[in-house]
Design a protein around this motif. Sequence first.
Motif, PDB file in Angstrom:
ATOM      1  N   LEU A 707      40.541 -20.085  98.884  1.00 16.26           N
ATOM      2  CA  LEU A 707      39.130 -20.449  98.959  1.00 16.26           C
ATOM      3  C   LEU A 707      38.676 -20.714 100.386  1.00 16.26           C
ATOM      4  CD1 LEU A 707      39.075 -22.850  95.887  1.00 16.26           C
ATOM      5  CD2 LEU A 707      38.175 -20.522  95.999  1.00 16.26           C
ATOM      6  N   PHE A 708      39.625 -20.874 101.306  1.00 20.93           N
ATOM      7  CA  PHE A 708      39.251 -21.175 102.686  1.00 20.93           C
ATOM      8  C   PHE A 708      38.486 -20.004 103.315  1.00 20.93           C
ATOM      9  CE2 PHE A 708      40.005 -21.144 107.253  1.00 20.93           C
ATOM     10  CZ  PHE A 708      39.623 -22.437 107.601  1.00 20.93           C
ATOM     11  N   ALA A 709      38.945 -18.779 103.044  1.00 22.89           N
ATOM     12  CA  ALA A 709      38.308 -17.614 103.655  1.00 22.89           C
ATOM     13  C   ALA A 709      36.863 -17.487 103.198  1.00 22.89           C
ATOM     14  CB  ALA A 709      39.088 -16.355 103.297  1.00 22.89           C
ATOM     15  N   CYS A 710      36.616 -17.727 101.903  1.00 26.14           N
ATOM     16  CA  CYS A 710      35.253 -17.620 101.388  1.00 26.14           C
ATOM     17  C   CYS A 710      34.342 -18.673 102.015  1.00 26.14           C
ATOM     18  CB  CYS A 710      35.250 -17.767  99.868  1.00 26.14           C
ATOM     19  SG  CYS A 710      36.278 -16.553  99.010  1.00 26.14           S
ATOM     20  N   ASN A 711      34.825 -19.891 102.064  1.00 28.63           N
ATOM     21  CA  ASN A 711      34.006 -20.962 102.622  1.00 28.63           C
ATOM     22  C   ASN A 711      33.795 -20.778 104.115  1.00 28.63           C
ATOM     23  OD1 ASN A 711      33.477 -23.242 100.498  1.00 28.63           O
ATOM     24  ND2 ASN A 711      35.579 -22.555 100.123  1.00 28.63           N
ATOM     25  N   TYR A 712      34.823 -20.286 104.803  1.00 26.26           N
ATOM     26  CA  TYR A 712      34.680 -20.035 106.246  1.00 26.26           C
ATOM     27  C   TYR A 712      33.615 -18.974 106.490  1.00 26.26           C
ATOM     28  CZ  TYR A 712      35.791 -18.461 110.962  1.00 26.26           C
ATOM     29  OH  TYR A 712      35.709 -18.096 112.283  1.00 26.26           O
ATOM     30  N   LYS A 713      33.646 -17.936 105.685  1.00 23.23           N
ATOM     31  CA  LYS A 713      32.651 -16.874 105.822  1.00 23.23           C
ATOM     32  C   LYS A 713      31.250 -17.412 105.564  1.00 23.23           C
ATOM     33  CE  LYS A 713      31.666 -12.227 104.075  1.00 23.23           C
ATOM     34  NZ  LYS A 713      32.093 -11.166 103.096  1.00 23.23           N
ATOM     35  N   LEU A 714      31.158 -18.269 104.553  1.00 23.35           N
ATOM     36  CA  LEU A 714      29.856 -18.858 104.223  1.00 23.35           C
ATOM     37  C   LEU A 714      29.339 -19.730 105.356  1.00 23.35           C
ATOM     38  CD1 LEU A 714      27.680 -19.281 102.030  1.00 23.35           C
ATOM     39  CD2 LEU A 714      29.056 -21.187 101.175  1.00 23.35           C
ATOM     40  N   LEU A 715      30.214 -20.576 105.900  1.00 20.65           N
ATOM     41  CA  LEU A 715      29.807 -21.474 106.972  1.00 20.65           C
ATOM     42  C   LEU A 715      29.497 -20.709 108.255  1.00 20.65           C
ATOM     43  CD1 LEU A 715      32.390 -24.361 106.395  1.00 20.65           C
ATOM     44  CD2 LEU A 715      29.932 -24.437 105.949  1.00 20.65           C
ATOM     45  N   LYS A 716      30.272 -19.681 108.553  1.00 18.72           N
ATOM     46  CA  LYS A 716      30.033 -18.897 109.760  1.00 18.72           C
ATOM     47  C   LYS A 716      28.675 -18.208 109.698  1.00 18.72           C
ATOM     48  CE  LYS A 716      32.020 -15.221 112.582  1.00 18.72           C
ATOM     49  NZ  LYS A 716      33.111 -14.212 112.692  1.00 18.72           N
ATOM     50  N   HIS A 731      28.703 -28.772 100.408  1.00 15.83           N
ATOM     51  CA  HIS A 731      29.793 -28.532  99.460  1.00 15.83           C
ATOM     52  C   HIS A 731      30.812 -27.544 100.008  1.00 15.83           C
ATOM     53  CE1 HIS A 731      27.025 -30.517  96.647  1.00 15.83           C
ATOM     54  NE2 HIS A 731      28.113 -30.762  95.927  1.00 15.83           N
ATOM     55  N   ALA A 732      30.376 -26.628 100.856  1.00 19.47           N
ATOM     56  CA  ALA A 732      31.338 -25.723 101.489  1.00 19.47           C
ATOM     57  C   ALA A 732      32.253 -26.489 102.442  1.00 19.47           C
ATOM     58  CB  ALA A 732      30.598 -24.617 102.241  1.00 19.47           C
ATOM     59  N   LEU A 733      31.662 -27.384 103.193  1.00 21.63           N
ATOM     60  CA  LEU A 733      32.478 -28.232 104.078  1.00 21.63           C
ATOM     61  C   LEU A 733      33.430 -29.113 103.268  1.00 21.63           C
ATOM     62  CD1 LEU A 733      29.840 -29.331 106.750  1.00 21.63           C
ATOM     63  CD2 LEU A 733      31.850 -27.889 107.135  1.00 21.63           C
ATOM     64  N   GLN A 734      32.954 -29.651 102.169  1.00 24.92           N
ATOM     65  CA  GLN A 734      33.803 -30.497 101.346  1.00 24.92           C
ATOM     66  C   GLN A 734      34.956 -29.712 100.738  1.00 24.92           C
ATOM     67  OE1 GLN A 734      31.646 -32.555  98.305  1.00 24.92           O
ATOM     68  NE2 GLN A 734      33.224 -34.119  98.028  1.00 24.92           N
ATOM     69  N   CYS A 735      34.670 -28.505 100.273  1.00 23.70           N
ATOM     70  CA  CYS A 735      35.729 -27.663  99.716  1.00 23.70           C
ATOM     71  C   CYS A 735      36.752 -27.313 100.795  1.00 23.70           C
ATOM     72  CB  CYS A 735      35.119 -26.404  99.115  1.00 23.70           C
ATOM     73  SG  CYS A 735      36.314 -25.367  98.251  1.00 23.70           S
ATOM     74  N   THR A 736      36.267 -26.988 102.005  1.00 24.34           N
ATOM     75  CA  THR A 736      37.183 -26.693 103.112  1.00 24.34           C
ATOM     76  C   THR A 736      38.019 -27.921 103.463  1.00 24.34           C
ATOM     77  OG1 THR A 736      35.529 -25.162 103.979  1.00 24.34           O
ATOM     78  CG2 THR A 736      37.301 -25.816 105.464  1.00 24.34           C
ATOM     79  N   HIS A 737      37.401 -29.068 103.381  1.00 26.91           N
ATOM     80  CA  HIS A 737      38.118 -30.325 103.634  1.00 26.91           C
ATOM     81  C   HIS A 737      39.279 -30.490 102.651  1.00 26.91           C
ATOM     82  CE1 HIS A 737      38.865 -34.581 104.248  1.00 26.91           C
ATOM     83  NE2 HIS A 737      38.531 -34.847 103.002  1.00 26.91           N
ATOM     84  N   TYR A 738      39.034 -30.190 101.369  1.00 25.85           N
ATOM     85  CA  TYR A 738      40.105 -30.310 100.379  1.00 25.85           C
ATOM     86  C   TYR A 738      41.203 -29.276 100.619  1.00 25.85           C
ATOM     87  CZ  TYR A 738      36.976 -33.359  97.732  1.00 25.85           C
ATOM     88  OH  TYR A 738      36.166 -34.397  97.341  1.00 25.85           O
ATOM     89  N   VAL A 739      40.819 -28.097 101.084  1.00 22.52           N
ATOM     90  CA  VAL A 739      41.825 -27.071 101.412  1.00 22.52           C
ATOM     91  C   VAL A 739      42.766 -27.590 102.492  1.00 22.52           C
ATOM     92  CG1 VAL A 739      42.171 -24.784 102.403  1.00 22.52           C
ATOM     93  CG2 VAL A 739      40.370 -25.137 100.700  1.00 22.52           C
ATOM     94  N   ILE A 740      42.200 -28.188 103.531  1.00 23.86           N
ATOM     95  CA  ILE A 740      43.021 -28.705 104.635  1.00 23.86           C
ATOM     96  C   ILE A 740      43.901 -29.863 104.155  1.00 23.86           C
ATOM     97  CG2 ILE A 740      42.918 -29.839 106.884  1.00 23.86           C
ATOM     98  CD1 ILE A 740      40.317 -28.304 107.393  1.00 23.86           C
ATOM     99  N   LEU A 741      43.344 -30.734 103.314  1.00 20.98           N
ATOM    100  CA  LEU A 741      44.134 -31.874 102.814  1.00 20.98           C
ATOM    101  C   LEU A 741      45.326 -31.399 101.992  1.00 20.98           C
ATOM    102  CD1 LEU A 741      41.399 -34.500 101.768  1.00 20.98           C
ATOM    103  CD2 LEU A 741      42.863 -34.494 103.792  1.00 20.98           C
ATOM    104  N   TRP A 742      45.123 -30.388 101.161  1.00 20.54           N
ATOM    105  CA  TRP A 742      46.254 -29.884 100.373  1.00 20.54           C
ATOM    106  C   TRP A 742      47.303 -29.234 101.267  1.00 20.54           C
ATOM    107  CZ3 TRP A 742      47.636 -31.187  95.752  1.00 20.54           C
ATOM    108  CH2 TRP A 742      46.700 -31.661  94.830  1.00 20.54           C
ATOM    109  N   GLN A 743      46.867 -28.599 102.335  1.00 18.38           N
ATOM    110  CA  GLN A 743      47.834 -28.021 103.267  1.00 18.38           C
ATOM    111  C   GLN A 743      48.613 -29.112 103.992  1.00 18.38           C
ATOM    112  OE1 GLN A 743      48.677 -24.851 103.584  1.00 18.38           O
ATOM    113  NE2 GLN A 743      47.204 -24.269 101.988  1.00 18.38           N
ATOM    114  N   LEU A 744      47.918 -30.184 104.362  1.00 23.32           N
ATOM    115  CA  LEU A 744      48.616 -31.287 105.017  1.00 23.32           C
ATOM    116  C   LEU A 744      49.621 -31.938 104.085  1.00 23.32           C
ATOM    117  CD1 LEU A 744      45.671 -33.002 106.957  1.00 23.32           C
ATOM    118  CD2 LEU A 744      47.568 -31.700 107.923  1.00 23.32           C
ATOM    119  N   ALA A 745      49.281 -31.973 102.803  1.00 21.40           N
ATOM    120  CA  ALA A 745      50.203 -32.585 101.842  1.00 21.40           C
ATOM    121  C   ALA A 745      51.494 -31.789 101.715  1.00 21.40           C
ATOM    122  CB  ALA A 745      49.524 -32.699 100.474  1.00 21.40           C
TER     123      ALA A 745
END
Length: 1236
Positions: A707-716, A731-745
């Motif tokens: 989902l990161f690629a889709c949200n990045y494209k949307l934000l860009k 909500h795109a920023l929030q979704c990207t935030h959750y993507v990063i948190l899961w990667q950090l986990a």
Amino acid sequence: MIAAPEIPTDFNLLQESETHFSSDTDFEDIEGKNQKQGKGKTCKKGKKGPGEKGKGGNGGGKPPGPNRMNGHHQQNGVENMMLFEVVKMGKSAMQSVVDDWIESYKHDRDIALLDLINFFIQCSGCKGVVTAEMFRHMQNSEIIRKMTEEFDEDSGDYPLTMAGPQWKKFKSSFCEFIGVLVRQCQYSIIYDEYMMDTVISLLTGLSDSQVRAFRHTSTLAAMKLMTALVNVALNLSINMDNTQRQYEAERNKMIGKRANERLELLLQKRKELQENQDEIENMMNAIFKGVFVHRYRDAIAEIRAICIEEIGIWMKMYSDAFLNDSYLKYVGWTMHDKQGEVRLKCLTALQGLYYNKELNSKLELFTSRFKDRIVSMTLDKEYDVAVQAIKLLTLVLQSSEEVLTAEDCENVYHLVYSAHRPVAVAAGEFLYKKLFSRRDPEEDGMMKRRGRQGPNANLVKTLVFFFLESELHEHAAYLVDSMWDCATELLKDWECMNSLLLEEPLSGEEALTDRQESALIEIMLCTIRQAAECHPPVGRGTGKRVLTAKEKKTQLDDRTKITELFAVALPQLLAKYSVDAEKVTNLLQLPQYFDLEIYTTGRLEKHLDALLRQIRNIVEKHTDTDVLEACSKTYHALCNEEFTIFNRVDISRSQLIDELADKFNRLLEDFLQEGEEPDEDDAYQVLSTLKRITAFHNAHDLSKWDLFACNYKLLKTGIENGDMPEQIVIHALQCTHYVILWQLAKITESSSTKAFTILCDILMIFSHQIMSGGRDMLEPLVYTPDSSLQSELLSFILDHVFIEQDDDNNSADGQQEDEASKIEALHKRRNLLAAFCKLIVYTVVEMNTAADIFKQYMKYYNDYGDIIKETMSKTRQIDKIQCAKTLILSLQQLFNEMIQENGYNFDRSSSTFSGIKELARRFALTFGLDQLKTREAIAMLHKDGIEFAFKEPNPQGESHPPLNLAFLDILSEFSSKLLRQDKRTVYVYLEKFMTFQMSLRREDVWLPLMSYRNSLLAGGDDDTMSVISGISSRGSTVRSKKSKPSTGKRKVVEGMQLALPEESSSSDSMWLSREQTLHTPVMMQSPQLTSTIMREPKRLRPEDSFMSVYPMQTEHHQTPLDYNTQVTWMLAQRQQEEARQQQERAAMSYVKLRTNLQHAIRRGTSLMEDDEEPIVEDVMMSSEGRIEDLNEGMDFDTMDIDLPPSKNRRERTELKPDFFDPASIMDESVLGVSMF
């Protein structure tokens, strides 16, 4: 006044230490010679003891009977303790103690009464004693004034207020003694017009004293005495009623059957009982008017509380006499007291009265007069008072519902929402008693019915109505918790609640409104949560408590009941209320409290499928964030790998996410097409889908859907065009935030080590070093890590580097890694340590953080010894003083860790303490041989060590050593690095912390201080100087100095003097005057020997040693002698040394004795002996210079100290050859070594 008869002139009163309480004897006062009437009696009527006559207590000078000494009983020839000591111990049976006193009173009531008087005086904490002379001739006021003069009020403590185990039960024992005393004397002695008159008179006088201890103790005694008399009066009243009935029954008999003698006896008995009753009433009136009336408004709250507590007992015990407005008014008035303790006693006293419904008629006037005050006390600032006020109103409510108005009840109702749980629980009980405890007669036939037709249906509706009318809709959990203890059966009737929600109303029954249904669902959710979690809601408790076995069983049973019911009903409820966001949000939280195993064991899989379908439908229908997050949490609760339903739920979740992700990608392509203006409908579709995905990504790992690629494209695109709707961006920023948190986990251990290395490099790059080379313009880029970041970096090193090998050598499959893997792991740990040490060396982090690294030097020497040693060397080059402070800090940390593990009474021969000493020895070796270079650092090290050793005084007093005194044993390892004159300066600084008593101590616990003093009194590195120093005295003949060759002259540095700071000076004060330029002293041109046996700390000439004591003029050096001249001179000195060898070897014998008391075990010279710094200036003194230093060092004023011997720097057997033998220095093999 205390009235007393004449006492025989030959009467000898025992001193306090000799006064003992008498035990049982076989003597009885048959003739009643010891009884007589007191002068200041309180009772107007009374019976005199049989045969009462004579004045003297012992029958006109009759000597004491057998088994008595000075009027005190003896038992088996051993005197018993005083009454006060017996009561204080609280171990004896109180009745036997009182019986002993009564026996003593029968033999000689004056002495027994004197014991009782002194008992009350001692219980007040007074050290004075009422003597026989005082008892005979002084009035009450005079006696009390005399006792007041002898009272020590400095401490302010007395037995009733003292803390400690021995005083813990004193109050209860004291009160018990008074109660038992009256009970045992109630048939005769209390009517003799002597004992009670004297005691009441004394207590009344003491209760009016200005001394708090007298007033407090006597008031307590008087109130307990009154309580005991009330009990006696109650028994007399009962006996009088029985006698009256017997008399009436006998008199009503026919004349022929009537027994006139019995009538006479009953009449006489009634008369005697009436006389006793009158006498007891006189006593009670005297106590009430003399003590209570004055003390219930005493300045001390504790005294006021005693009075109110006891009057409550009187009214409850003897209601016929005391339960009237004349006594109740005192309780009513005191409810306005300023102290919560007193108000609390008023309420508890009234609770005892209102609990008995038979007394309600006598309380009507009081209730009407003080009801408003009781209601207002429910809001008392003291929570304990508020709780008792609510409980009292509950009792008033039970006694008469008409007393409390609707307004009064409403004032209590709202307290169910109080954050203080005891107040809320009390209010919940009041609410339950008022609204839920009544049952209509027609409901009796509904008891066996369940659900909507059950007896709880109307009560549940009533609860819903109350909740809605309170207008505090967000506090349903508080309402449920308040009523949980008293209405558990009602709140756990989930079948009834479910029936009210799903079933149609009966004929004639009014259906629930939408608002009422929402309230019922919320209340039902709160009851389920309370039953499943078994703890109050947030804000109501201090934390989760440990459940008992019974509570755990109840919890399991409730969860089973909840699951079995709602596993079937929940899909139906969701289907009915699927469009209502508020109801659905609450209903979706129920599965979190299910026992998921029941889905399998109860064969409820079809209901699980129905639930999953309903959740999917709700996700498709709703875009509200709360609803979507509730669906996400429900999936998270059901997706538990421990249960067999996991696969079924996981498949359903994956299908739902697949659909959402595909829909989002499809919508995003259309939404971001170039050249087209997105309409509102497309934006809404993108936003709603993005909301659903974001809500699920919060609780579920959706990384595989990328989902990161889709949200990045949307934000860009939004950044480039600038026309993206705000909610979509959020909500795109929030979704990207959750993507990063899961990667950090998912970051593994290797990732954390890489991050640490990168962080260290970044800190190094952006440190102050970035400005080097004239790049001052980069100053804004300089970053200095704060203390918290430094602490985290250090914690990472301690957790990942300094670990046992076994902790890091297990692979994923549990098998031992091979040797190569171990080496690789060690290499990685060494890199981590090196990265952190680099920050220390370049002063990116504080140098004191290195203390935690340095203290690992010995333990991890094989793995990291070279890194730690190099760090020490570099930090010493940066700042010698700060490096020394860091070294001593590391030793202090190890010492504190040892104290925490073993306590202050540790064994100084233990391996832990020996290891710290050995580490200190290694640290000392790193300072090298040039003492002038490290002079300030070593001195500061000793200063910090001394302050640490004396920092914690012993709580047992100065006769015991300071708690950290043993640290001096560790500090003595650095004494050899001090210059001779610096040793004396450090010794003077040490004496500032020592008391005169410390210098006289010779016990083992003081050995560290003695050893450290010894090391400072020594004149050189070896122990010979300390021996010779001990032999010398102030009266020694001053030896003339021998002339030395001109080559032995050294340049004296003028003005160089070490000065330890005064106690008032700061710790930053300089130890060495920096105003003078320090030069390395040019030593005597002795051969520069390179043999390793000569690598010992070098010495200064006597002139250098004494320059802080005897100022000397600077001398210029003469031309150095060549090598052959030096050797010739040294050989000539050997002959002079032979004369002194005898003396030195004798001293050596003494030194070797000292080795027997050394506690640390030295390691061999082959281990880590390369810790010494490289010798930059390998200058060596000759043997003549060494001995001259020893001899001329005695020009000091020395003190003879008888200290136990201590070990030398190394075991004598380890010295190869013996360094203390001057001949070994002149060995031919040594002389053959090249000098240059």
